[in-house]
Design an enzyme around this catalytic site. Structure first.
Site, PDB file in Angstrom:
ATOM      1  N   SER A   5       0.957  -1.167  -0.076  1.00  0.00           N
ATOM      2  CA  SER A   5       0.021   0.072  -0.099  1.00  0.00           C
ATOM      3  C   SER A   5       0.922   1.181  -0.029  1.00  0.00           C
ATOM      4  CB  SER A   5      -0.942  -0.080   1.038  1.00  0.00           C
ATOM      5  OG  SER A   5      -0.035  -0.030   2.381  1.00  0.00           O
TER       6      SER A   5
ATOM      7  N   THR B 105      -1.670   3.041   4.537  1.00  0.00           N
ATOM      8  CA  THR B 105      -0.775   4.337   4.213  1.00  0.00           C
ATOM      9  C   THR B 105       0.023   4.405   5.713  1.00  0.00           C
ATOM     10  OG1 THR B 105      -2.518   5.427   3.166  1.00  0.00           O
ATOM     11  CG2 THR B 105      -0.972   6.924   4.296  1.00  0.00           C
TER      12      THR B 105
ATOM     13  N   THR C  42       1.448   6.824   0.359  1.00  0.00           N
ATOM     14  CA  THR C  42       0.646   5.898  -0.104  1.00  0.00           C
ATOM     15  C   THR C  42       0.539   5.421  -1.283  1.00  0.00           C
ATOM     16  OG1 THR C  42      -1.735   5.131   0.589  1.00  0.00           O
ATOM     17  CG2 THR C  42      -1.325   7.218  -0.341  1.00  0.00           C
TER      18      THR C  42
ATOM     19  N   ARG D 191      -7.570   9.380  -9.374  1.00  0.00           N
ATOM     20  CA  ARG D 191      -7.938   9.535  -8.198  1.00  0.00           C
ATOM     21  C   ARG D 191      -7.034   9.597  -7.361  1.00  0.00           C
ATOM     22  NH1 ARG D 191      -7.281   7.246  -2.855  1.00  0.00           N
ATOM     23  NH2 ARG D 191      -8.969   7.662  -1.412  1.00  0.00           N
TER      24      ARG D 191
ATOM     25  N   THR E 239      -4.858   7.910   8.298  1.00  0.00           N
ATOM     26  CA  THR E 239      -5.022   6.695   7.287  1.00  0.00           C
ATOM     27  C   THR E 239      -6.382   6.120   7.503  1.00  0.00           C
ATOM     28  OG1 THR E 239      -3.932   4.513   7.119  1.00  0.00           O
ATOM     29  CG2 THR E 239      -4.526   5.325   9.369  1.00  0.00           C
ATOM     30  N   GLY E 240      -6.704   5.533   6.328  1.00  0.00           N
ATOM     31  CA  GLY E 240      -8.009   5.007   6.019  1.00  0.00           C
ATOM     32  C   GLY E 240      -8.796   5.398   4.996  1.00  0.00           C
TER      33      GLY E 240
HETATM   34  C1  SD4 Z   1      -6.148   6.963   0.589  1.00  0.00           C
HETATM   35  N1  SD4 Z   1      -5.872   7.246   2.815  1.00  0.00           N
HETATM   36  O1  SD4 Z   1      -5.638   7.240  -0.439  1.00  0.00           O
HETATM   37  C2  SD4 Z   1      -5.363   6.812   1.738  1.00  0.00           C
HETATM   38  C3  SD4 Z   1      -5.228   5.388   1.686  1.00  0.00           C
HETATM   39  C4  SD4 Z   1      -5.410   4.620   3.081  1.00  0.00           C
HETATM   40  O2  SD4 Z   1      -6.645   2.996   3.825  1.00  0.00           O
HETATM   41  O3  SD4 Z   1      -4.950   5.107   4.269  1.00  0.00           O
HETATM   42  N2  SD4 Z   1      -6.446   3.704   2.817  1.00  0.00           N
HETATM   43  O4  SD4 Z   1      -7.510   7.025   0.749  1.00  0.00           O
END
Ligand code: SD4
Length: 326
Positions: free
Chosen positions: A54, A185, A203, A213, A236-237
């Site tokens: 990731s 991330t 990330t 995106r 993160t998320g």
């Molecule tokens: C995103 N926040 O690109 C980042 C990736 C991530 O769980 O943390 N995903 O949306």
């Protein structure tokens, strides 16, 4: 929460994969190095690890099979840099720093960000590993057939019809959001021995995302925010949730107005819970640190772990709070 003396440097990182980077960066801080150098150093090690699916090399690609990387770095409102949609270089955090140091801009995106990196001497490298390509081919052939055990918590438990309608949308397929051992991330907040704070966030974003995106991670104030007078935060998320409330900026501004790190994160996550219709696979976790080293972590759902690194080494821990424990 922990109080940190300025003679005791501190690195806070998202997720349990972070020790490999944070442990490599701590000696720099113990030798009197600067917070931003340590933050980028920690992130760079993680970006270079092809087993982390990731971040950097080995990241899962977009829906067309192309890996695209996002990152930002920050010390202060007048000291920040970012790159979005980098497809030819493995270390976007270091490139973001170069944007900060050598241009009058904050953010470069796409092909031109890669061109900038090449001009600056960064070495190009193929980002799509055979593992990540296999995962993408599996997903493309049959989205319901992806290795769910391996990516437990990373992929939503959906049938094919639901998956088709949700890929690339909030509630779709995420990079990370899983229990211990999952991938996501990397956000790093650092306090150095000079009492300075800094952060970096990197990330490959949501797996199999719509090409082009950009999530929260490279956007100053969303995936990361740092102000020497108020504190630092990273996220993160599910990026769309974080972007919608300018998550990291909000946490830092709440701390500026007197909230503790944990109170500031809780209020920000509650804002997300109140303003969005969450689905089961939505997750956001945040870290926050004051200028003097008080810190906390909190997540919307269970499964998140942070890594805390001191001169004694790294520990992977549960967050201080979970907003929706069930
Ligand atoms: C995103 N926040 O690109 C980042 C990736 C991530 O769980 O943390 N995903 O949306």
């Amino acid at each position: 929460m922990t109080k940190q003396q300025t003679n005791n440097p501190l690195i806070l990182s998202t997720w349990s994969f972070a020790p490999v980077g944070a442990d490599a960066a701590m000696p720099l801080l113990l030798a009197g190095g600067e917070a931003l150098d340590a933050a980028i150093g920690a992130v760079t090690v993680i970006e270079d690890d092809p087993t982390i699916h990731s971040v950097g090399v080995g990241g899962l690609p977009d829906a067309e099979g192309r890996v695209s990387l996002d990152a930002c770095v920050m010390e202060n409102p007048d000291r920040c840099g970012a790159v979005c949609n980098v497809q030819r270089h493995p270390n976007p955090a270091a490139i973001a720093r170069r944007v900060m140091d050598t241009t009058i801009h904050i953010t470069l995106a796409g092909d031109e960000a890669d061109d900038f990196a090449t001009r600056e001497g960064f070495v190009e490298r193929a980002l799509l590993t055979p593992d990540a390509q296999r995962e993408w081919q599996t997903w493309r052939h049959d989205p319901s057939n992806i290795n769910r055990e391996k990516y437990q918590g990373w992929l939503p438990p959906m049938n094919v019809e639901e998956m088709d309608s949700k890929v690339g949308a909030p509630g779709g397929v995420f990079a990370g959001d899983g229990p211990d051992g999952s991938h996501d991330t990397v956000g790093v907040l650092v306090l150095d021995t000079h009492g300075k704070i800094a952060g970096a966030c990197s990330t490959s974003g949501m797996a199999f995302k719509v090409p082009g995106r950009v999530g929260d991670s490279p956007i100053i104030g969303q995936g990361l925010y740092v102000d020497q007078t108020a504190g630092a935060a990273c996220a993160t998320g599910t990026g769309e949730l974080i972007s919608g409330v300018c998550g990291s900026f909000l946490v830092v501004e709440l701390m500026r107005r007197g909230a503790s790190p944990l109170e500031a994160i809780r209020e920000t996550l509650q804002r997300i819970i109140d303003r969005f219709t969450l689905v089961q696979d939505h997750q956001v976790a945040m870290l926050a640190m004051t200028p003097t080293g008080d810190w906390a972590s909190c997540a919307i759902r269970p499964g998140f772990h942070h890594t805390v690194t001191t001169s004694e080494g790294s520990k992977v821990e549960d967050p201080h709070g979970v907003m929706l424990p069930e």
